[in-house]
Enzyme design. Structure first.
Site, PDB file in Angstrom:
ATOM      1  N   CYS A 139       0.679  -1.379  -0.155  1.00 18.60           N
ATOM      2  CA  CYS A 139      -0.050   0.036  -0.012  1.00 18.60           C
ATOM      3  C   CYS A 139       0.769   1.259  -0.046  1.00 18.60           C
ATOM      4  CB  CYS A 139      -0.974  -0.048   1.082  1.00 18.60           C
ATOM      5  SG  CYS A 139       0.176   0.009   2.752  1.00 18.60           S
ATOM      6  N   CYS A 195      -1.115  -5.186   7.175  1.00 22.15           N
ATOM      7  CA  CYS A 195      -0.597  -4.090   7.639  1.00 22.15           C
ATOM      8  C   CYS A 195       0.077  -4.307   8.985  1.00 22.15           C
ATOM      9  CB  CYS A 195      -1.939  -3.248   8.191  1.00 22.15           C
ATOM     10  SG  CYS A 195      -2.925  -2.919   6.744  1.00 22.15           S
TER      11      CYS A 195
HETATM   12 FE1  FES Z   1      -1.128   0.064   4.519  1.00 23.04          FE
HETATM   13 FE2  FES Z   1      -2.542  -0.669   6.293  1.00 23.04          FE
HETATM   14  S1  FES Z   1      -3.225  -0.100   4.353  1.00 23.04           S
HETATM   15  S2  FES Z   1      -0.556  -0.457   6.144  1.00 23.04           S
END
Ligand code: FES
Length: 160
Positions: free
Chosen positions: A33, A106
């Site tokens: 992400c 995450c």
């Molecule tokens: Fe990036 Fe959770 S969406 S660490």
């Protein structure tokens, strides 16, 4: 849905911030992400033991990233370095009574940032680095490089 524990850590994160003159700093990015985390440790020697006497974090990420970062700092504060390295992603998730499956990735930021901070401390103090930690570090360096390349590409595309 997030558990109450996750939301509690997100709304009132523990050990948030930066340590000036930290003994070790870990900086990691999440390839999935693009989120980032910094983790700072202070290490106190007690005979042969090396103990994490203080720990703080800065996370530029989602609810789960902030909650897991905060949780891991509480879990390892006061622990020996060796013990702290044994805290796994699952331990952190369990301490939060679970994470939605889509948010499991995450939690990687927290364990990797801790590993990097300990690696940094050992390196700065010319201490032997355990093989597993060296391997983890090399993997993280590669991921950080890939992340930096992606940012550069993104910036170039914005300029076109
Ligand atoms: Fe990036 Fe959770 S969406 S660490």
């Amino acid at each position: 849905m997030y558990t109450e524990k996750v939301l509690e850590y997100f709304h009132k994160p523990k050990n948030l911030g930066k340590i000036k003159n930290a003994d070790g700093v870990g900086k990691v990015g999440n390839l999935a992400c693009g989120d980032m985390m910094y983790l700072y440790i202070k290490v106190k020697k007690d005979g042969k033991k090396e103990i994490i006497s203080d720990i703080k974090f800065q996370t530029f990420g989602c609810v789960a990233a902030i909650a897991t970062s905060s949780a891991i700092t509480e879990m390892v504060k006061g622990k020996e370095l060796k013990e702290a390295l044994e805290v796994s992603k699952s331990d952190v998730i369990d301490s939060l009574e679970g994470l939605p499956p889509i948010k499991i990735h995450c939690s990687v930021l927290a364990t990797e940032a801790l590993a990097e901070a300990i690696y940094d401390y050992l390196l700065n103090n010319k201490r032997p680095i355990p093989k597993d930690l060296e391997k983890k570090h090399n993997h993280i360096v590669k991921s950080n490089e890939m992340l930096a390349e992606r940012y550069e590409e993104w910036i170039e595309n914005q300029e076109e």
